[in-house]
Design an enzyme around this catalytic site. Structure first.
Site: not given
Ligand SMILES: NC(=O)c1ccc[n+]([C@@H]2O[C@H](COP(=O)([O-])OP(=O)(O)OC[C@H]3O[C@@H](n4cnc5c(N)ncnc54)[C@H](OP(=O)(O)O)[C@@H]3O)[C@@H](O)[C@H]2O)c1
Length: 319
Positions: A15, A134
């Protein structure tokens, strides 16, 4: 501590930021026995050339879906350190990855996909919409009942300098950035004088490698690292210096209250840029500034400068 990471497994390695992390690890290939990446069939089909290159450079390619627990469990065999750089769409998919890592006898250390804004900067951080995924991952990693056998490190880098210096293609110009080709820019803050700490994508890789080289200093904490601290006005001055010294005529400013209005409008209308505008507001409010950064704890690796980032951006737009 006698532990040294020797056998690495990366998720999200092909990525945007994962590629920089993998590059940095490959620059120190001899320090590791195995560097393996776990990647989807989709990536095998769409990024075939880069996977061939990685294989040539000694990277082990394991193909599977991150939702396939059996495949992930098998991939963990012999691995001591897991580095995740999965995209925003897969943040919560890390919960089973962490559970399986904790259960795997060889895995000792897990670096979840962070590499961004400090999601625990202040009490208000707990309510910021883009932080929610997160925050759940951190809570899970820190839950010693659910995850008894795993050290963690959050590599907190703030915004990527290479991205901060260009004007977004999507979303309103008012959210800030520089169009070096057209010599136009929008500086956030009344005079663009608010300080912000940035990390280049190359340095994210450098700083992750430095983290791996310092397990004793890095285990079970957030490392707040960056390349440099600057201001939008200083970035503007550097662009002008590197484009002949003339002042740019098309420079606009967005105040913090104006940015907040844009942010609210984006969330109300369901605009895909809403999380990014929130992050830009957090950065403009000083959410990337610390009394002391942690680069020294991990050996103060060499990092890039604002001059380099601006030169790199000018090269990008002019090539
Ligand atoms: N600080 C900043 O300015 C900044 C900017 C951008 C991103 N970030 C952070 O950096 C981390 C990585 O982001 P990125 O932009 O580099 O990631 P990305 O390029 O969007 O995705 C990375 C990889 O994650 C894997 N993946 C698997 N399932 C996915 C799913 N459902 N959605 C998205 N990705 C999936 C894919 O790899 P495979 O196909 O190989 O499985 C993908 O190539 C994130 O934590 C993000 O918040 C920070």
């Amino acid at each position: 501590m006698s532990f040294k990471p020797r056998n690495l497994l990366l998720f999200g390695a092909t990525g945007q930021i994962g590629a920089f992390i993998l590059d940095a690890l490959l620059s120190a290939r001899d320090e590791f026995e195995r560097i393996a990446i776990f990647t989807s069939q989709n990536t095998v089909e769409t990024k075939a050339d880069s996977l061939v290159r990685l294989k040539k450079n000694g990277v082990e390619i394991i193909v599977g879906e991150i939702s396939d627990e059996e495949a992930v469990g098998k991939a963990y065999e012999g691995i001591d350190t897991v580095i995740s750089a999965v995209g925003r769409g897969a943040i919560l998919a890390q919960i089973p990855l962490i559970r399986l890592a904790s259960a795997a006898p060889s895995v000792k250390w897990f670096l979840p996909s962070e590499y961004g804004t400090d999601i625990a900067y202040s009490p208000a951080s707990a309510y910021e919409k883009p932080h929610q995924g997160k925050l759940k991952i951190r809570a899970y990693l820190e839950n010693k009942i659910e995850v008894p056998h795993l050290a963690y490190t959050y590599v907190v880098t703030g915004p990527y300098a290479d991205m901060y210096v260009y004007l977004l293609g999507e979303g309103p110009r008012a959210v800030g950035g520089w169009d070096a080709k057209e010599k136009k820019s929008t500086l956030v803050g009344e005079k663009g004088e608010g300080r912000v700490s940035l990390t280049t994508m190359k340095d994210v890789g450098t700083l992750v490698l430095a983290t791996l080289r310092h397990p004793a200093e890095s285990w079970n904490r957030a490392l707040k690292v960056n390349s440099f601290t600057t201001t939008p006005a200083a970035i503007q001055a550097e662009f002008e210096r590197q484009t002949g010294g003339e002042r740019w005529t098309d420079v606009t400013y967005t105040s913090l209250p104006e940015l907040r209005t844009l942010e609210n409008q984006a969330w109300e209308s369901g605009a895909p840029t809403a999380p990014l505008i929130t992050l830009r507001r957090i950065w403009a409010e000083g959410g990337t500034l610390y009394e002391k950064r942690d680069n020294a704890m991990i050996g103060e690796p060499p990092v890039q400068t604002l001059e380099e980032v601006v030169a790199q951006e000018l090269q990008r737009v002019n090539s």
